[in-house]
Scaffold this active site. Sequence first.
Site, PDB file in Angstrom:
ATOM      1  N   GLU A  55       0.730  -1.239   0.169  1.00 42.36           N
ATOM      2  CA  GLU A  55      -0.193  -0.048   0.062  1.00 42.36           C
ATOM      3  C   GLU A  55       0.847   1.235  -0.047  1.00 42.36           C
ATOM      4  O   GLU A  55       0.409   2.267  -0.398  1.00 42.36           O
ATOM      5  CB  GLU A  55      -1.084  -0.114   1.488  1.00 42.36           C
ATOM      6  CG  GLU A  55      -2.331  -0.628   0.907  1.00 42.36           C
ATOM      7  CD  GLU A  55      -3.039  -0.326  -0.122  1.00 42.36           C
ATOM      8  OE1 GLU A  55      -3.318   0.970  -0.073  1.00 42.36           O
ATOM      9  OE2 GLU A  55      -3.516  -1.070  -0.975  1.00 42.36           O
ATOM     10  N   HIS A  57       3.694   1.852  -1.702  1.00 40.63           N
ATOM     11  CA  HIS A  57       3.849   2.124  -3.140  1.00 40.63           C
ATOM     12  C   HIS A  57       2.557   2.506  -3.815  1.00 40.63           C
ATOM     13  O   HIS A  57       2.729   3.348  -4.557  1.00 40.63           O
ATOM     14  CB  HIS A  57       4.228   0.716  -4.038  1.00 40.63           C
ATOM     15  CG  HIS A  57       5.735   0.175  -3.433  1.00 40.63           C
ATOM     16  ND1 HIS A  57       5.766  -1.178  -2.671  1.00 40.63           N
ATOM     17  CD2 HIS A  57       6.905   0.548  -3.589  1.00 40.63           C
ATOM     18  CE1 HIS A  57       6.825  -1.435  -2.354  1.00 40.63           C
ATOM     19  NE2 HIS A  57       7.849  -0.241  -2.879  1.00 40.63           N
ATOM     20  N   GLN A  81      22.413  -0.548  -5.631  1.00 43.74           N
ATOM     21  CA  GLN A  81      22.276  -0.071  -4.311  1.00 43.74           C
ATOM     22  C   GLN A  81      22.323  -0.976  -3.200  1.00 43.74           C
ATOM     23  O   GLN A  81      22.188  -0.411  -1.952  1.00 43.74           O
ATOM     24  CB  GLN A  81      20.965   0.903  -4.131  1.00 43.74           C
ATOM     25  CG  GLN A  81      19.749  -0.038  -4.316  1.00 43.74           C
ATOM     26  CD  GLN A  81      18.676   0.944  -4.622  1.00 43.74           C
ATOM     27  OE1 GLN A  81      18.291   1.339  -5.475  1.00 43.74           O
ATOM     28  NE2 GLN A  81      17.550   0.834  -3.425  1.00 43.74           N
ATOM     29  N   GLN A 168       8.034   9.503   1.827  1.00 41.83           N
ATOM     30  CA  GLN A 168       8.836   9.880   3.129  1.00 41.83           C
ATOM     31  C   GLN A 168       9.381   8.797   3.793  1.00 41.83           C
ATOM     32  O   GLN A 168      10.117   9.126   4.827  1.00 41.83           O
ATOM     33  CB  GLN A 168       7.811  10.617   3.913  1.00 41.83           C
ATOM     34  CG  GLN A 168       8.229  11.439   5.167  1.00 41.83           C
ATOM     35  CD  GLN A 168       9.453  12.504   4.788  1.00 41.83           C
ATOM     36  OE1 GLN A 168       9.449  12.932   3.770  1.00 41.83           O
ATOM     37  NE2 GLN A 168      10.379  12.531   5.925  1.00 41.83           N
ATOM     38  N   LYS A 169       8.806   7.644   3.766  1.00 40.66           N
ATOM     39  CA  LYS A 169       9.471   6.488   4.349  1.00 40.66           C
ATOM     40  C   LYS A 169      11.004   6.456   4.357  1.00 40.66           C
ATOM     41  O   LYS A 169      11.788   5.966   5.131  1.00 40.66           O
ATOM     42  CB  LYS A 169       8.720   5.361   3.911  1.00 40.66           C
ATOM     43  CG  LYS A 169       9.621   3.884   4.139  1.00 40.66           C
ATOM     44  CD  LYS A 169       9.269   3.271   5.289  1.00 40.66           C
ATOM     45  CE  LYS A 169      10.110   2.192   5.669  1.00 40.66           C
ATOM     46  NZ  LYS A 169      10.673   1.354   4.594  1.00 40.66           N
TER      47      LYS A 169
END
Length: 301
Positions: A55, A57, A81, A168-169
């Site tokens: 959710e 994403h 990464q 913002q996570k």
Amino acid sequence: MTKNPSPVGTADQTDAPRNHPQILTTIPGIRAASRAARGARQRIGLVPTMGALHEGHLSLVRAAKAQTDFVIVTIFVNPLQFGPKEDLSKYPRTFERDCALLEKEGVDVIFAPSVEEMYPGGAVTFVHVEGLSDRLDGVSRPGHFRGVTTVVSKLFHIAEPDQAFFGQKDAAQVAIIKRMVRDLDMAVEIVVCPIVREPDGLAMSSRNAYLDATQRKQGLVLSRVLKRVEDLFHQGERDARLLIFAGQEVLRSEPEVRPDYLSIVDPDSLEPVEQASPGSLAAVAAYVGTTRLIDNAILRH
Ligand code: AMP
């Protein structure tokens, strides 16, 4: 090595009906689709992901749908990464399910390139945001943000979005991408969407899938730490050292959880602050078993 996530057909499906997302796997394919949309005066929204969608994403996808006309979601587990000891090979890959979810959201294009497509042999050019990339997650994940900024700048060049949507996570990632866009004059607007949480407070993450039931409960300590810091801030405490101290006490209530960092930083520079103020970023990272979880909160009045 990462495998191409079993695309539906190997060729780019440029003739898919309008209500099914096109699944594109090549750079010329996605560039052509984006330019055709721009030619039709559509605004292009880009949502970069590594798949295993949840959710969190989908909230970005919905924001992109609301704010732009042509939504491209990328699904690419970016090897650049991941550190050598990190979870690249076991990172969850749920491509068919992701496509079904994105179809429901009415996404226009899914871009799912192979590693070879994104990094052809001999690729030696990287984008590195100095300083910021070595803070917060950059301390225990050296090279991580260089991988992020390199792939995101490639995606910006390939898809040429008007707006790109990030969560913002990943607060450090947001600061670093914003700085990259500013420093390199990239013609894209970065839109930041709030953290989506499970009902019990755990920030949604593809990596939550690694947690067993006990670890899942232990992982809740991260949001409790932030709640404690936020509560004290509301009560008027501004001394960052004391706020961190109080948060660390909460972290210690779960001895199985191994702290990585708990910091209060300026949200743009990611530099630690001595005095917290409204807008300061409280950020925490910790290992539950071998799974590294992160969470954060912007402190507000
Ligand atoms: P990832 O697939 O982990 O690379 O994440 C892709 C995008 O989704 C990034 O911009 C993340 O910040 C964002 N995202 C991941 N989890 C959440 C969440 N719980 N809430 C909001 N955005 C999220």
